[in-house]
Design a protein around this motif. Structure first.
Motif, PDB file in Angstrom:
ATOM      1  N   ASN A  92      -4.280  -3.865   2.173  1.00 55.12           N
ATOM      2  CA  ASN A  92      -4.137  -5.308   1.948  1.00 55.12           C
ATOM      3  C   ASN A  92      -5.471  -5.953   1.603  1.00 55.12           C
ATOM      4  OD1 ASN A  92      -1.397  -5.248   2.412  1.00 55.12           O
ATOM      5  ND2 ASN A  92      -1.592  -5.746   4.577  1.00 55.12           N
ATOM      6  N   LEU A  93      -6.568  -5.425   2.125  1.00 53.52           N
ATOM      7  CA  LEU A  93      -7.893  -5.974   1.840  1.00 53.52           C
ATOM      8  C   LEU A  93      -8.307  -5.753   0.385  1.00 53.52           C
ATOM      9  CD1 LEU A  93      -9.778  -4.828   5.053  1.00 53.52           C
ATOM     10  CD2 LEU A  93      -8.931  -7.117   4.527  1.00 53.52           C
ATOM     11  N   CYS A  94      -7.628  -4.847  -0.309  1.00 57.55           N
ATOM     12  CA  CYS A  94      -7.974  -4.521  -1.693  1.00 57.55           C
ATOM     13  C   CYS A  94      -7.157  -5.322  -2.703  1.00 57.55           C
ATOM     14  CB  CYS A  94      -7.731  -3.033  -1.941  1.00 57.55           C
ATOM     15  SG  CYS A  94      -8.687  -1.969  -0.859  1.00 57.55           S
ATOM     16  N   ASP A  95      -6.263  -6.155  -2.235  1.00 54.12           N
ATOM     17  CA  ASP A  95      -5.400  -6.932  -3.120  1.00 54.12           C
ATOM     18  C   ASP A  95      -6.236  -7.738  -4.105  1.00 54.12           C
ATOM     19  OD1 ASP A  95      -2.920  -7.701  -4.048  1.00 54.12           O
ATOM     20  OD2 ASP A  95      -2.824  -9.461  -2.744  1.00 54.12           O
ATOM     21  N   GLY A  96      -5.929  -7.620  -5.394  1.00 56.59           N
ATOM     22  CA  GLY A  96      -6.641  -8.350  -6.426  1.00 56.59           C
ATOM     23  C   GLY A  96      -7.814  -7.610  -7.031  1.00 56.59           C
ATOM     24  N   GLU A  97      -8.208  -6.485  -6.455  1.00 57.47           N
ATOM     25  CA  GLU A  97      -9.320  -5.703  -6.998  1.00 57.47           C
ATOM     26  C   GLU A  97      -8.851  -4.915  -8.219  1.00 57.47           C
ATOM     27  OE1 GLU A  97     -12.479  -5.809  -6.038  1.00 57.47           O
ATOM     28  OE2 GLU A  97     -11.982  -7.252  -4.473  1.00 57.47           O
ATOM     29  N   LYS A  98      -9.744  -4.743  -9.210  1.00 57.78           N
ATOM     30  CA  LYS A  98      -9.415  -3.989 -10.412  1.00 57.78           C
ATOM     31  C   LYS A  98      -9.296  -2.495 -10.128  1.00 57.78           C
ATOM     32  CE  LYS A  98     -10.633  -5.733 -14.799  1.00 57.78           C
ATOM     33  NZ  LYS A  98     -11.608  -5.900 -15.849  1.00 57.78           N
ATOM     34  N   LYS A  99     -10.259  -1.965  -9.373  1.00 56.27           N
ATOM     35  CA  LYS A  99     -10.277  -0.538  -9.053  1.00 56.27           C
ATOM     36  C   LYS A  99     -10.476  -0.368  -7.560  1.00 56.27           C
ATOM     37  CE  LYS A  99     -12.060   1.505 -13.273  1.00 56.27           C
ATOM     38  NZ  LYS A  99     -13.073   2.406 -13.834  1.00 56.27           N
ATOM     39  N   VAL A 100      -9.726   0.557  -7.003  1.00 58.06           N
ATOM     40  CA  VAL A 100      -9.852   0.909  -5.594  1.00 58.06           C
ATOM     41  C   VAL A 100      -9.851   2.428  -5.517  1.00 58.06           C
ATOM     42  CG1 VAL A 100      -8.774   0.807  -3.323  1.00 58.06           C
ATOM     43  CG2 VAL A 100      -8.657  -1.175  -4.844  1.00 58.06           C
ATOM     44  N   PHE A 101     -10.816   2.983  -4.824  1.00 56.51           N
ATOM     45  CA  PHE A 101     -10.895   4.425  -4.630  1.00 56.51           C
ATOM     46  C   PHE A 101     -10.545   4.737  -3.190  1.00 56.51           C
ATOM     47  CE2 PHE A 101     -13.465   3.610  -8.304  1.00 56.51           C
ATOM     48  CZ  PHE A 101     -13.253   4.709  -9.120  1.00 56.51           C
ATOM     49  N   LEU A 102      -9.547   5.583  -2.994  1.00 57.60           N
ATOM     50  CA  LEU A 102      -9.159   6.014  -1.654  1.00 57.60           C
ATOM     51  C   LEU A 102      -9.726   7.409  -1.430  1.00 57.60           C
ATOM     52  CD1 LEU A 102      -5.395   4.939  -1.679  1.00 57.60           C
ATOM     53  CD2 LEU A 102      -7.377   3.641  -0.897  1.00 57.60           C
ATOM     54  N   ILE A 103     -10.510   7.568  -0.374  1.00 54.25           N
ATOM     55  CA  ILE A 103     -11.147   8.859  -0.133  1.00 54.25           C
ATOM     56  C   ILE A 103     -10.665   9.499   1.164  1.00 54.25           C
ATOM     57  CG2 ILE A 103     -13.157   8.371  -1.567  1.00 54.25           C
ATOM     58  CD1 ILE A 103     -14.697   7.661   0.956  1.00 54.25           C
ATOM     59  N   GLY A 104      -9.519   9.076   1.655  1.00 52.80           N
ATOM     60  CA  GLY A 104      -8.909   9.726   2.806  1.00 52.80           C
ATOM     61  C   GLY A 104      -8.805   8.812   3.990  1.00 52.80           C
ATOM     62  N   GLY A 105      -8.050   9.252   4.893  1.00 50.23           N
ATOM     63  CA  GLY A 105      -7.346  10.491   5.157  1.00 50.23           C
ATOM     64  C   GLY A 105      -5.924  10.474   4.592  1.00 50.23           C
ATOM     65  N   GLU A 106      -5.194  11.409   5.126  1.00 45.67           N
ATOM     66  CA  GLU A 106      -3.864  11.707   4.615  1.00 45.67           C
ATOM     67  C   GLU A 106      -2.936  10.491   4.646  1.00 45.67           C
ATOM     68  OE1 GLU A 106      -0.476  15.182   5.086  1.00 45.67           O
ATOM     69  OE2 GLU A 106      -2.078  15.037   6.561  1.00 45.67           O
ATOM     70  N   ALA A 107      -2.948   9.706   5.706  1.00 54.59           N
ATOM     71  CA  ALA A 107      -2.074   8.526   5.808  1.00 54.59           C
ATOM     72  C   ALA A 107      -2.440   7.490   4.749  1.00 54.59           C
ATOM     73  CB  ALA A 107      -2.152   7.909   7.200  1.00 54.59           C
ATOM     74  N   LEU A 108      -3.725   7.299   4.497  1.00 55.45           N
ATOM     75  CA  LEU A 108      -4.170   6.353   3.476  1.00 55.45           C
ATOM     76  C   LEU A 108      -3.758   6.836   2.087  1.00 55.45           C
ATOM     77  CD1 LEU A 108      -5.670   3.727   2.903  1.00 55.45           C
ATOM     78  CD2 LEU A 108      -7.783   5.049   2.826  1.00 55.45           C
ATOM     79  N   PHE A 109      -3.902   8.124   1.829  1.00 51.24           N
ATOM     80  CA  PHE A 109      -3.446   8.686   0.552  1.00 51.24           C
ATOM     81  C   PHE A 109      -1.957   8.419   0.353  1.00 51.24           C
ATOM     82  CE2 PHE A 109      -6.849  12.220   0.855  1.00 51.24           C
ATOM     83  CZ  PHE A 109      -7.770  11.451   0.175  1.00 51.24           C
ATOM     84  N   ALA A 110      -1.168   8.664   1.376  1.00 49.27           N
ATOM     85  CA  ALA A 110       0.284   8.480   1.283  1.00 49.27           C
ATOM     86  C   ALA A 110       0.638   7.017   1.001  1.00 49.27           C
ATOM     87  CB  ALA A 110       0.963   8.964   2.556  1.00 49.27           C
ATOM     88  N   GLN A 111      -0.067   6.086   1.631  1.00 51.85           N
ATOM     89  CA  GLN A 111       0.188   4.657   1.400  1.00 51.85           C
ATOM     90  C   GLN A 111      -0.190   4.253  -0.024  1.00 51.85           C
ATOM     91  OE1 GLN A 111      -1.794   2.213   4.314  1.00 51.85           O
ATOM     92  NE2 GLN A 111      -1.092   3.512   5.991  1.00 51.85           N
ATOM     93  N   GLY A 112      -1.278   4.779  -0.533  1.00 50.18           N
ATOM     94  CA  GLY A 112      -1.776   4.382  -1.842  1.00 50.18           C
ATOM     95  C   GLY A 112      -1.106   5.069  -3.011  1.00 50.18           C
ATOM     96  N   LEU A 113      -0.459   6.191  -2.777  1.00 53.28           N
ATOM     97  CA  LEU A 113       0.132   6.965  -3.868  1.00 53.28           C
ATOM     98  C   LEU A 113       1.128   6.150  -4.682  1.00 53.28           C
ATOM     99  CD1 LEU A 113       0.086   9.727  -5.205  1.00 53.28           C
ATOM    100  CD2 LEU A 113       1.867  10.449  -3.633  1.00 53.28           C
ATOM    101  N   GLY A 114       1.941   5.353  -4.030  1.00 57.67           N
ATOM    102  CA  GLY A 114       2.933   4.546  -4.729  1.00 57.67           C
ATOM    103  C   GLY A 114       2.347   3.389  -5.516  1.00 57.67           C
ATOM    104  N   LEU A 115       1.068   3.082  -5.296  1.00 57.67           N
ATOM    105  CA  LEU A 115       0.400   1.982  -5.993  1.00 57.67           C
ATOM    106  C   LEU A 115      -0.543   2.469  -7.088  1.00 57.67           C
ATOM    107  CD1 LEU A 115      -0.632  -0.010  -2.793  1.00 57.67           C
ATOM    108  CD2 LEU A 115       1.336  -0.462  -4.272  1.00 57.67           C
ATOM    109  N   ALA A 116      -0.821   3.757  -7.104  1.00 61.45           N
ATOM    110  CA  ALA A 116      -1.850   4.312  -7.979  1.00 61.45           C
ATOM    111  C   ALA A 116      -1.445   4.335  -9.442  1.00 61.45           C
ATOM    112  CB  ALA A 116      -2.195   5.726  -7.523  1.00 61.45           C
ATOM    113  N   HIS A 117      -2.421   4.019 -10.286  1.00 59.25           N
ATOM    114  CA  HIS A 117      -2.267   4.157 -11.738  1.00 59.25           C
ATOM    115  C   HIS A 117      -2.911   5.459 -12.206  1.00 59.25           C
ATOM    116  CE1 HIS A 117      -0.842   0.034 -12.484  1.00 59.25           C
ATOM    117  NE2 HIS A 117      -1.567  -0.258 -11.436  1.00 59.25           N
ATOM    118  N   THR A 118      -3.951   5.879 -11.496  1.00 62.36           N
ATOM    119  CA  THR A 118      -4.706   7.085 -11.838  1.00 62.36           C
ATOM    120  C   THR A 118      -5.024   7.858 -10.567  1.00 62.36           C
ATOM    121  OG1 THR A 118      -5.752   5.924 -13.698  1.00 62.36           O
ATOM    122  CG2 THR A 118      -6.810   7.945 -12.955  1.00 62.36           C
ATOM    123  N   LEU A 119      -4.901   9.177 -10.637  1.00 60.07           N
ATOM    124  CA  LEU A 119      -5.327  10.054  -9.550  1.00 60.07           C
ATOM    125  C   LEU A 119      -6.462  10.920 -10.081  1.00 60.07           C
ATOM    126  CD1 LEU A 119      -1.860  11.409  -8.316  1.00 60.07           C
ATOM    127  CD2 LEU A 119      -3.109   9.417  -7.462  1.00 60.07           C
TER     128      LEU A 119
END
Length: 76
Positions: A2-29
């Motif tokens: 939620n803190l990343c809302d409105g940002e152009k690019k967001v990089f998720l570097i882990g862990g597994e739960a964060l990856f799972a949450q972000g996967l449905g929002l990702a444009h690029t992996l």
């Protein structure tokens, strides 16, 4: 995330739960992939080729070779 809302690019570097949450929002992996199995308790979640397409795969040489892979979302 939620803190990343409105940002152009967001990089998720882990862990597994964060990856799972972000996967449905990702444009690029951007993933590092190994050609062998490793022991561990945290892994990137499975994703479907119906959702992402591999657009580049570059071999990175070194003591332990690996591939830098870029996937793009098909629908977003």
């Amino acid at each position: 995330l939620n803190l990343c809302d409105g940002e152009k690019k967001v990089f998720l570097i882990g862990g597994e739960a964060l990856f799972a949450q972000g996967l449905g929002l990702a444009h690029t992996l951007i993933l590092s992939e190994l050609d062998f199995s490793v022991e561990g308790d945290v892994f990137f979640p499975e994703f479907s080729s119906a959702d992402f397409c591999l657009v580049s795969r570059e071999l990175v040489q070194g003591e332990i070779p690996w591939h830098l892979c870029v996937y793009r979302a098909l629908k977003r």
